[in-house]
Design a protein around this motif. Structure first.
Motif, PDB file in Angstrom:
ATOM      1  N   MET A 118       0.813  -1.211   0.000  1.00 21.94           N
ATOM      2  CA  MET A 118       0.000   0.000   0.000  1.00 21.94           C
ATOM      3  C   MET A 118       0.848   1.265   0.000  1.00 21.94           C
ATOM      4  O   MET A 118       0.339   2.360  -0.153  1.00 21.94           O
ATOM      5  CB  MET A 118      -0.939   0.002   1.202  1.00 21.94           C
ATOM      6  N   ALA A 224      -4.749   0.579   9.876  1.00 19.27           N
ATOM      7  CA  ALA A 224      -4.819   0.469   8.422  1.00 19.27           C
ATOM      8  C   ALA A 224      -4.684  -0.984   7.963  1.00 19.27           C
ATOM      9  O   ALA A 224      -5.228  -1.358   6.944  1.00 19.27           O
ATOM     10  CB  ALA A 224      -3.747   1.340   7.795  1.00 19.27           C
ATOM     11  N   MET A 228      -9.091  -2.398   8.827  1.00 18.23           N
ATOM     12  CA  MET A 228      -9.045  -1.988   7.421  1.00 18.23           C
ATOM     13  C   MET A 228      -8.376  -3.066   6.568  1.00 18.23           C
ATOM     14  O   MET A 228      -7.969  -2.806   5.431  1.00 18.23           O
ATOM     15  CB  MET A 228      -8.314  -0.658   7.268  1.00 18.23           C
ATOM     16  N   TYR A 229      -8.198  -4.242   7.128  1.00 22.31           N
ATOM     17  CA  TYR A 229      -7.752  -5.391   6.347  1.00 22.31           C
ATOM     18  C   TYR A 229      -8.996  -6.199   5.960  1.00 22.31           C
ATOM     19  O   TYR A 229      -9.090  -6.707   4.842  1.00 22.31           O
ATOM     20  CB  TYR A 229      -6.810  -6.226   7.198  1.00 22.31           C
ATOM     21  N   SER A 332      -7.523  -9.803   0.294  1.00 25.17           N
ATOM     22  CA  SER A 332      -6.373  -8.894   0.270  1.00 25.17           C
ATOM     23  C   SER A 332      -5.282  -9.527  -0.586  1.00 25.17           C
ATOM     24  O   SER A 332      -5.276 -10.732  -0.800  1.00 25.17           O
ATOM     25  CB  SER A 332      -5.841  -8.692   1.673  1.00 25.17           C
ATOM     26  N   ARG A 420      -7.905  -1.935  -1.890  1.00 27.06           N
ATOM     27  CA  ARG A 420      -7.910  -0.703  -1.098  1.00 27.06           C
ATOM     28  C   ARG A 420      -7.618   0.451  -2.050  1.00 27.06           C
ATOM     29  O   ARG A 420      -7.049   0.237  -3.116  1.00 27.06           O
ATOM     30  CB  ARG A 420      -6.830  -0.762  -0.003  1.00 27.06           C
ATOM     31  N   TRP A 426      -2.667   7.135   1.090  1.00 33.05           N
ATOM     32  CA  TRP A 426      -3.196   5.979   1.793  1.00 33.05           C
ATOM     33  C   TRP A 426      -2.908   5.942   3.294  1.00 33.05           C
ATOM     34  O   TRP A 426      -3.833   5.708   4.072  1.00 33.05           O
ATOM     35  CB  TRP A 426      -2.737   4.676   1.144  1.00 33.05           C
ATOM     36  N   GLY A 430      -6.080   5.376   5.430  1.00 30.62           N
ATOM     37  CA  GLY A 430      -6.262   4.094   6.115  1.00 30.62           C
ATOM     38  C   GLY A 430      -6.543   4.295   7.590  1.00 30.62           C
ATOM     39  O   GLY A 430      -7.438   3.654   8.159  1.00 30.62           O
ATOM     40  N   ASP A 431      -5.806   5.203   8.220  1.00 29.79           N
ATOM     41  CA  ASP A 431      -6.012   5.442   9.655  1.00 29.79           C
ATOM     42  C   ASP A 431      -7.375   6.079   9.921  1.00 29.79           C
ATOM     43  O   ASP A 431      -8.042   5.741  10.893  1.00 29.79           O
ATOM     44  CB  ASP A 431      -4.892   6.322  10.217  1.00 29.79           C
TER      45      ASP A 431
END
Lengths: 464, 279
Positions: A118, A224, A228-229, A332, A420, A426, A430-431
């Motif tokens: 990412m 993230a 977020m996975y 993923s 993603r 990112w 992501g956070d």
């Protein structure tokens, strides 16, 4: 001129030294020959491995067995290329920070590092790392017939590319699959879920907190690469698109449906603590027999099958991510790849490429996996050919029913490069998303409010 | 039961709850460090198990021994403490006693450096150290640690110096002692408690620091706080070993605490009995 007069002492000294040398020579010869045999497979490549001899490379990796195995082979690399390797092990949460600091400040401390796919958009946008196509095509640096770049799992290669340009070569990777308790499923006549609906039904059928069995567990902790996975897969399976009409959108109707599904299944069928669990916690709970199913990286199979920890060995089965309402399965495409730090001299860049070529070659992959002498065997080798090697397949199938099939099918059919939003912003996005998801999971905000808030925060990031 | 007894037991119960809450993490780490990985993971947690020193043997003498890291931490913490104290004592004395231009500003400036978030200054630190070749060296890390330990130590010490009655110093001057001699012979013995407290805190801060250490250290100098993270990998968390390292990392601090305890108690109360003042 001083005449040479042998004394008794010099005679003895020379004699002993000569005798020792003669005595040792078979051993020395053997060693040299062993090394030659060791390196013969690499030397068959039509390139000059010694062209960057004398360089020292610092390589940042994370503490993980698949890198430990590689570190033990560093002397072979030195013998082959004359290049010294210094490995630095940095905890996974810090390796990104530390390498980004090194890259922003152009100090060239790390010739290469285990890079998060990412981050390539950010790296490439700032020209911190080299595009690798030139290295791949340069005949003096790469023997294409020997290296067989196409043998590297395509999904991971595309994850390490930005706009079709390659920036990192995958070394070890993962794909997301279902891991389930075959014995519990069999007892109730259940099959691993093929759709998200069936997944919920299975979880409901097996959920029995009074007997300390929960129906499922998904990563819940904010981050993230954490909640977020899992969430992006669900989002994409519900038909979500990150860049709707060229604008990053996170609060569409598909997003709402996806997050509602995630929140619902976690609240009803996962242990309450799972909202703060990362995958080692999930694998630990599963290996203690308290979770009937989880969806996570296929590499966790080695943890739930670790005889020193696990109580469920022999009871584990595997299946692909269930399909979403859109009919898609989306997992993923995580991997650790090696890029080339652009802030280095040309000679050192060449040396770094030779290292990357060596580490990601089929030969080194095999030597760090099923042919590795130590106890840990890698389950994330980067080569399709190795995934077909009977020796490797046999070893991997030791993890339980359908392991290799589920993993390979997922790798070949279920991955999605746009899993993603692949934009330089990112890390911050992501956070932000992770915090929003957490607030929905913990019930602090409704699904809609959480997503709207995330959208509001993300918009200025995309502008700036 | 009389009202008094009820009150006594209520207080006792509350104290026990607090004690438990305070001691729990420490006791938990100690118990886990004596378990095998399987026992450490067991759910419900095992309170009865056959203890083993395996985790300690592994982390001390295994392939990834943390002994060098404990040594790194010790050198960094002791080094930071010594240099900090050598600079902070005279600085704090000056701020408490001397009259000079810009004194207020100097006092504030020292404190201001504490207001910067560490993450914000880590890149300039990294660059400076990198340019002078001090990344991954003891002197580099100690230098950076000084940047936060020094202001902290100065501010802590100033209050102790201010609490000493000025008359004591005057008496020494009248007897013909120089300023340095007065500081050394008269003042410092008075603030011994404060100095002990400061030493403990400076040492502790350096010992437990993680953020700067992880960025500025490398393979040569790697404090135990950073090395500890190697037991939390992306693959698994080695709980028993992690607990064993935590216990080992706690030991020096506990020893220091016990040794300094006498002085600390004195240091904490000294302000209450003496009245002094800023000049």
């Amino acid at each position: 001129m001083r005449s040479f007069r042998p004394t008794r002492r010099t005679f003895l000294k020379t004699g002993t030294a000569a005798a020792a040398l003669i005595g040792m020579s078979p051993a020395l010869l053997r060693e040299a020959r062993a090394q030659d045999a060791d390196l013969a497979l690499y030397r068959s490549a039509k390139i000059d491995w010694q062209q960057a001899s004398g360089e020292t490379l610092t390589v940042a990796v994370i503490p993980a067995s698949y890198f430990e195995n590689l570190i033990t082979l560093a002397p072979q690399f030195k013998a082959l290329t004359g290049i010294d390797l210094r490995f630095e092990k940095i905890p996974p949460a810090q390796i990104r920070q530390k390498c980004v600091i090194d890259l922003t400040s152009k100090t060239g401390t790390y010739s290469t590092h285990a890079a998060d796919p990412m981050y390539y958009s950010l790296y490439a946008a700032n020209k911190w790392v080299e595009p690798l196509d030139t290295y791949l095509k340069d005949k003096s640096l790469t023997d294409e017939a020997w290296f067989k770049f196409d043998d590297i799992i395509p999904a991971w290669r595309s994850a390490d590319s930005v706009d079709g340009k390659l920036y990192g070569v995958p070394y070890d990777g993962e794909v997301t699959i279902q891991v389930y308790r075959k014995d519990l499923y069999d007892a109730k006549g259940l099959k691993p879920a093929d759709t998200l609906e069936a997944y919920v039904a299975n979880a409901a059928a097996l959920n029995n907190p009074n007997d300390r069995i929960w129906g499922c567990a998904l990563r819940g902790v904010a981050g993230a690469g954490q909640n977020m996975y899992i969430y992006p897969s669900i989002f994409r399976e519900f038909g979500g698109e990150w860049m709707k009409g060229g604008k990053l959108t996170v609060n569409g109707s598909e997003a709402e449906a996806a997050l509602a599904w995630y929140v619902d299944v976690m609240r009803k069928y996962a242990p309450a603590a799972a909202a703060n669990w990362n995958w080692p916690d999930i694998a630990d709970a599963f290996s203690q027999g308290t979770v009937a199913n989880y969806i996570d990286a296929h590499s966790s199979a080695s943890v739930v099958n670790n005889p020193e920890k696990s109580k469920v060995i022999g009871k584990v089965g595997y299946a692909r991510w269930p399909k979403g309402p859109s009919g898609k399965r989306v997992t993923s495409i995580w991997n650790w790849g090696f890029p080339i730090n652009a802030a280095q001299s040309d000679k050192r860049k060449k040396a770094t490429w030779l290292f990357i070529q060596w580490a990601t070659s089929a030969e080194t992959q095999a030597r760090t996996a099923h042919r590795f002498a130590g106890p840990t065997k890698r389950s994330g080798v980067n080569r399709a050919s190795i995934w077909k090697d009977p020796e490797y397949v046999k070893l991997m199938n030791g993890f339980g029913a359908n392991f290799v099939e589920a993993t390979m099918q997922a790798l070949e059919h279920d991955t999605d490069v746009d899993w993603r939003p692949r934009v330089p912003q990112w890390p911050a996005i992501g956070d932000t998303m992770a915090t929003a998801i957490q607030s929905a999971l913990s019930g602090q905000a409704t699904v809609k409010a959480a997503l709207d808030d995330a959208q509001r925060r993300i918009e200025p990031m995309m502008r700036g | 039961m009389s009202a008094n007894r009820i009150r006594f037991f209520a207080l006792l119960a509350i104290s026990l709850v607090f004690l438990l809450a305070w001691a729990f993490p420490v006791v938990w780490s100690m118990l886990n460090s004596l378990k095998t990985d399987r026992d450490a993971l067991a759910y419900p947690p095992k309170l009865i198990f056959s203890p083993t020193l395996e985790a300690y043997r592994d982390v001390l003498f295994g392939s990834g021994s943390i002994l060098p890291n404990l040594i790194s931490s010790m050198v960094i913490s002791v080094g930071t403490t010594i240099v900090t104290m050598l600079m902070a004592v005279p600085a704090a004395y000056a701020l408490a006693r001397l009259r000079f231009r810009g004194k207020k500003f100097a006092g504030f400036y020292v404190l201001a450096t504490q207001m910067l978030p560490p993450v914000g200054i880590i890149i300039p630190y990294f660059l400076v150290l990198r340019n002078i070749g001090w990344i991954d060296t003891y002197q580099g890390i100690i230098l950076i640690y000084l940047s936060f330990s020094l202001p902290f130590a100065i501010w802590l010490l100033v209050s102790y110096f201010e609490d000493i009655p000025f008359e004591m110093e005057e008496a020494a001057y009248l007897d013909g002692a120089s300023r340095l001699r007065t500081l050394w012979r008269i003042i410092i013995p008075q603030v011994r408690g404060g100095i002990a407290v400061t030493i403990v805190f400076v040492f502790l801060n350096a010992w437990n620091e993680f953020l700067f250490a992880v960025v500025l250290s490398g393979n040569t100098v790697r404090p135990v706080t950073v090395a500890m993270f190697n037991f939390v990998s992306v693959e698994q968390t080695l709980w028993a070993k992690l607990a064993a390292v935590s216990v080992l990392a706690m030991l020096p601090v506990v020893v220091l605490g016990v040794v300094a305890q006498k002085h600390i108690v004195k240091g904490l109360t000294v302000g209450a009995v003496k009245g002094g003042g800023r000049r």
